[in-house]
Design a protein around this motif. Structure first.
Motif, PDB file in Angstrom:
ATOM      1  N   VAL A  51      -0.492  -0.621  11.673  1.00 19.08           N
ATOM      2  CA  VAL A  51      -0.634  -0.044  10.335  1.00 19.08           C
ATOM      3  C   VAL A  51       0.744   0.215   9.739  1.00 19.08           C
ATOM      4  O   VAL A  51       0.998  -0.079   8.560  1.00 19.08           O
ATOM      5  N   ALA A  52       1.642   0.748  10.537  1.00 24.12           N
ATOM      6  CA  ALA A  52       3.001   1.005  10.047  1.00 24.12           C
ATOM      7  C   ALA A  52       3.692  -0.304   9.636  1.00 24.12           C
ATOM      8  O   ALA A  52       4.392  -0.356   8.615  1.00 24.12           O
ATOM      9  N   GLU A  53       3.486  -1.360  10.415  1.00 25.23           N
ATOM     10  CA  GLU A  53       4.075  -2.660  10.063  1.00 25.23           C
ATOM     11  C   GLU A  53       3.487  -3.188   8.757  1.00 25.23           C
ATOM     12  O   GLU A  53       4.207  -3.737   7.905  1.00 25.23           O
ATOM     13  N   LEU A  54       2.174  -3.021   8.590  1.00 24.49           N
ATOM     14  CA  LEU A  54       1.532  -3.455   7.348  1.00 24.49           C
ATOM     15  C   LEU A  54       2.108  -2.705   6.152  1.00 24.49           C
ATOM     16  O   LEU A  54       2.430  -3.305   5.120  1.00 24.49           O
ATOM     17  N   GLU A  55       2.253  -1.400   6.275  1.00 23.86           N
ATOM     18  CA  GLU A  55       2.782  -0.606   5.169  1.00 23.86           C
ATOM     19  C   GLU A  55       4.203  -1.033   4.809  1.00 23.86           C
ATOM     20  O   GLU A  55       4.549  -1.161   3.627  1.00 23.86           O
ATOM     21  N   GLU A  56       5.010  -1.280   5.818  1.00 25.88           N
ATOM     22  CA  GLU A  56       6.394  -1.714   5.578  1.00 25.88           C
ATOM     23  C   GLU A  56       6.422  -3.094   4.927  1.00 25.88           C
ATOM     24  O   GLU A  56       7.175  -3.339   3.967  1.00 25.88           O
ATOM     25  N   SER A  57       5.588  -4.010   5.413  1.00 23.72           N
ATOM     26  CA  SER A  57       5.559  -5.367   4.870  1.00 23.72           C
ATOM     27  C   SER A  57       5.052  -5.362   3.430  1.00 23.72           C
ATOM     28  O   SER A  57       5.581  -6.080   2.565  1.00 23.72           O
ATOM     29  N   ALA A  58       4.011  -4.567   3.161  1.00 22.53           N
ATOM     30  CA  ALA A  58       3.459  -4.506   1.810  1.00 22.53           C
ATOM     31  C   ALA A  58       4.455  -3.884   0.837  1.00 22.53           C
ATOM     32  O   ALA A  58       4.593  -4.339  -0.307  1.00 22.53           O
ATOM     33  N   ALA A  59       5.161  -2.849   1.276  1.00 16.52           N
ATOM     34  CA  ALA A  59       6.156  -2.212   0.401  1.00 16.52           C
ATOM     35  C   ALA A  59       7.260  -3.205   0.035  1.00 16.52           C
ATOM     36  O   ALA A  59       7.712  -3.255  -1.118  1.00 16.52           O
ATOM     37  N   LYS A  60       7.681  -4.007   1.000  1.00 22.61           N
ATOM     38  CA  LYS A  60       8.707  -5.016   0.731  1.00 22.61           C
ATOM     39  C   LYS A  60       8.187  -6.069  -0.239  1.00 22.61           C
ATOM     40  O   LYS A  60       8.878  -6.467  -1.192  1.00 22.61           O
ATOM     41  N   LEU A  61       6.958  -6.520  -0.020  1.00 20.41           N
ATOM     42  CA  LEU A  61       6.367  -7.535  -0.881  1.00 20.41           C
ATOM     43  C   LEU A  61       6.209  -7.027  -2.312  1.00 20.41           C
ATOM     44  O   LEU A  61       6.465  -7.755  -3.281  1.00 20.41           O
ATOM     45  N   LEU A  62       5.793  -5.773  -2.447  1.00 23.58           N
ATOM     46  CA  LEU A  62       5.535  -5.196  -3.761  1.00 23.58           C
ATOM     47  C   LEU A  62       6.786  -4.613  -4.418  1.00 23.58           C
ATOM     48  O   LEU A  62       6.730  -4.185  -5.576  1.00 23.58           O
ATOM     49  N   GLU A  63       7.882  -4.552  -3.671  1.00 28.69           N
ATOM     50  CA  GLU A  63       9.145  -4.014  -4.198  1.00 28.69           C
ATOM     51  C   GLU A  63       8.966  -2.568  -4.656  1.00 28.69           C
ATOM     52  O   GLU A  63       9.441  -2.150  -5.716  1.00 28.69           O
ATOM     53  N   VAL A  64       8.255  -1.796  -3.824  1.00 29.20           N
ATOM     54  CA  VAL A  64       7.966  -0.407  -4.145  1.00 29.20           C
ATOM     55  C   VAL A  64       8.386   0.459  -2.951  1.00 29.20           C
ATOM     56  O   VAL A  64       8.476  -0.028  -1.821  1.00 29.20           O
ATOM     57  N   ASP A  65       8.643   1.729  -3.199  1.00 27.45           N
ATOM     58  CA  ASP A  65       9.196   2.592  -2.151  1.00 27.45           C
ATOM     59  C   ASP A  65       8.210   2.914  -1.042  1.00 27.45           C
ATOM     60  O   ASP A  65       8.586   3.000   0.134  1.00 27.45           O
ATOM     61  N   HIS A  66       6.950   3.141  -1.408  1.00 23.05           N
ATOM     62  CA  HIS A  66       5.994   3.645  -0.420  1.00 23.05           C
ATOM     63  C   HIS A  66       4.658   2.922  -0.540  1.00 23.05           C
ATOM     64  O   HIS A  66       4.153   2.714  -1.643  1.00 23.05           O
ATOM     65  N   VAL A  67       4.089   2.583   0.618  1.00 23.72           N
ATOM     66  CA  VAL A  67       2.724   2.071   0.692  1.00 23.72           C
ATOM     67  C   VAL A  67       1.997   2.825   1.797  1.00 23.72           C
ATOM     68  O   VAL A  67       2.533   2.970   2.905  1.00 23.72           O
ATOM     69  N   VAL A  68       0.807   3.302   1.487  1.00 20.60           N
ATOM     70  CA  VAL A  68      -0.024   4.024   2.453  1.00 20.60           C
ATOM     71  C   VAL A  68      -1.319   3.244   2.632  1.00 20.60           C
ATOM     72  O   VAL A  68      -2.058   3.020   1.663  1.00 20.60           O
ATOM     73  N   ALA A  69      -1.595   2.810   3.854  1.00 19.22           N
ATOM     74  CA  ALA A  69      -2.817   2.073   4.143  1.00 19.22           C
ATOM     75  C   ALA A  69      -3.982   3.034   4.312  1.00 19.22           C
ATOM     76  O   ALA A  69      -3.847   4.092   4.937  1.00 19.22           O
ATOM     77  N   VAL A  70      -5.113   2.658   3.744  1.00 16.76           N
ATOM     78  CA  VAL A  70      -6.321   3.496   3.813  1.00 16.76           C
ATOM     79  C   VAL A  70      -7.518   2.616   4.158  1.00 16.76           C
ATOM     80  O   VAL A  70      -7.432   1.392   4.178  1.00 16.76           O
ATOM     81  N   SER A  71      -8.647   3.266   4.413  1.00 12.98           N
ATOM     82  CA  SER A  71      -9.829   2.545   4.881  1.00 12.98           C
ATOM     83  C   SER A  71     -10.426   1.642   3.815  1.00 12.98           C
ATOM     84  O   SER A  71     -11.038   0.625   4.130  1.00 12.98           O
TER      85      SER A  71
END
Length: 396
Positions: A51-71
């Motif tokens: 989950v942490a890897e997904l959040e980091e990868s998504a934040a990089k892709l979206l060029e945004v500071d924070h991504v929080v994965a949810v259900s």
């Protein structure tokens, strides 16, 4: 003699084998299976590194500071609205033309949906109508907007409207993972944008959602809120939800994030193929983004003027069913006319939205589809239009 006849009039169906609205195929099945195996071997299925890897990868892709994965996206919207202070029965202005989850999230957070009109051009939220409804609401709690079909909203004006009303702006970005507004990835606008990764989307987790925000304090609150409001010592800070994304779902999501931009570009090209094939048909247009924007085309949706096209959206749907083509009417009925919100008394409040909702029909589009299939679908629409009067007289 039947080559030019629609199937509903005895012609050969365009897709005798059937053409479903969407098909979900993992872009890298072998890689996904290896990743799932790693998760299973770890013995940790929640609150883990995937989950942490997904959040980091998504934040990089979206060029945004924070991504929080949810259900899921709905839970993400609920938690964002709760964190933004929505509650106590205060109005939340939102489009009537949206999926019901937009309104449901506001309701569950304690707000009251107040529906606003859609733009004629692309069916996203009309900023001027939203401004008027915010002004009339008395004490509004928030403004919500939806990137319908992946079409970016007019975010600049919506932010001005939200700022003038003194309310947070939250986006239901369920369809928008991979969309861009004037070059900027959707995910960078408003207080937060919430994406869906359910099976009909361009990037899939099985079930899941992502909250993108530039607000570090909000991101921290959401990480706590998705785990019941538990900061780690079981002395919960507030009533949160069990809205964690599992490690298995995160593994699936990571496999779909890779190559997302290329898949979005391919979908755009397919949509362009369809548009060029039906160009010139009277009374038919496609919901497309503003110039300079990129849409995921999560849905390829036709907008019909039945007087000029010769058939209503429902009649075209029936004719396409005879061709073997699956369709949906996204979104009909619009939320303000759904039974869940009849008690609000807003069923007659949005004439433009009502007309647009009565006019939409979504046809198949998926990432692995080829141009020939798209053209065959579009050709079926052209053929049906050519026999519209005859089809109507036959009660199609």
């Amino acid at each position: 003699m039947t080559a030019d006849l629609p199937a509903a009039l005895g012609g050969t169906p365009a897709f005798p084998e059937g053409l479903p609205l969407t098909v979900v195929r993992a872009p890298d099945r072998d890689g996904l299976l290896r990743r799932l195996g790693t998760v299973l071997d770890s013995g940790q299925l929640t609150n883990g590194p995937t989950v942490a890897e997904l959040e980091e990868s998504a934040a990089k892709l979206l060029e945004v500071d924070h991504v929080v994965a949810v259900s899921n996206c709905t839970a993400g919207l609920m938690l964002v609205l709760q964190a933004a202070g929505v509650g106590a029965g205060r109005p939340v202005v939102m489009p009537g033309f949206t999926f019901s989850a937009t309104a449901h999230a506001a309701h569950w957070a304690g707000g009251v949906p107040l529906f606003a009109e859609a733009l004629e051009e692309n069916i996203t939220l009309d900023p001027e109508d939203a401004a008027a409804r915010l002004a009339a609401a008395g004490s509004p709690a928030a403004l919500m907007a939806t990137h319908v079909y992946g079409t970016p909203c007019r975010v600049e004006r919506l932010q001005e409207v939200a700022d003038a009303a003194g309310v947070p702006l939250v986006y239901d970005a369920a369809h928008g993972l991979g969309s861009r507004r004037a070059g900027t990835p959707v995910g960078n606008f408003g207080l937060a944008e919430v994406f869906s990764m359910s099976p009909t989307k361009v990037a899939v987790a099985g079930e899941g959602g992502l909250v993108a925000t530039r607000d570090g304090a909000l991101a921290a609150t959401l990480r706590c809120a998705r785990d019941y409001g538990n900061p780690g010592d079981y002395d919960t800070l507030f009533p949160g939800l069990n809205a964690r994304m599992s490690e298995l779902h995160a593994a699936v999501a990571l496999s779909w994030l890779a190559g997302l931009e290329e898949r979005v570009a391919h979908r755009g090209a397919l949509a362009g193929e369809f548009i060029s094939t039906v160009a010139g048909l009277p009374g038919l247009r496609i919901a497309v983004p503003d110039e300079g924007d990129i849409s995921t085309f999560k849905d390829l949706t036709l907008i019909l003027d039945p007087d000029r096209f010769g058939l209503t959206a429902l009649e075209l749907s029936r004719a396409l069913k005879a061709e073997g083509v699956d369709t949906r009417r996204y979104f009909h009925p619009p939320v303000h006319r759904q039974r869940a919100y009849a008690h609000l008394g807003q069923a007659e409040a949005l004439p433009r939205t009502d007309r647009l909702a009565d006019s939409v029909l979504t046809v198949p589009l998926w990432t692995q589809m080829d141009a020939a299939t798209v053209r065959r679908t579009a050709d079926a629409v052209v053929r049906i239009h050519g026999r519209a009067e005859q089809l109507r007289s036959h009660g199609v």
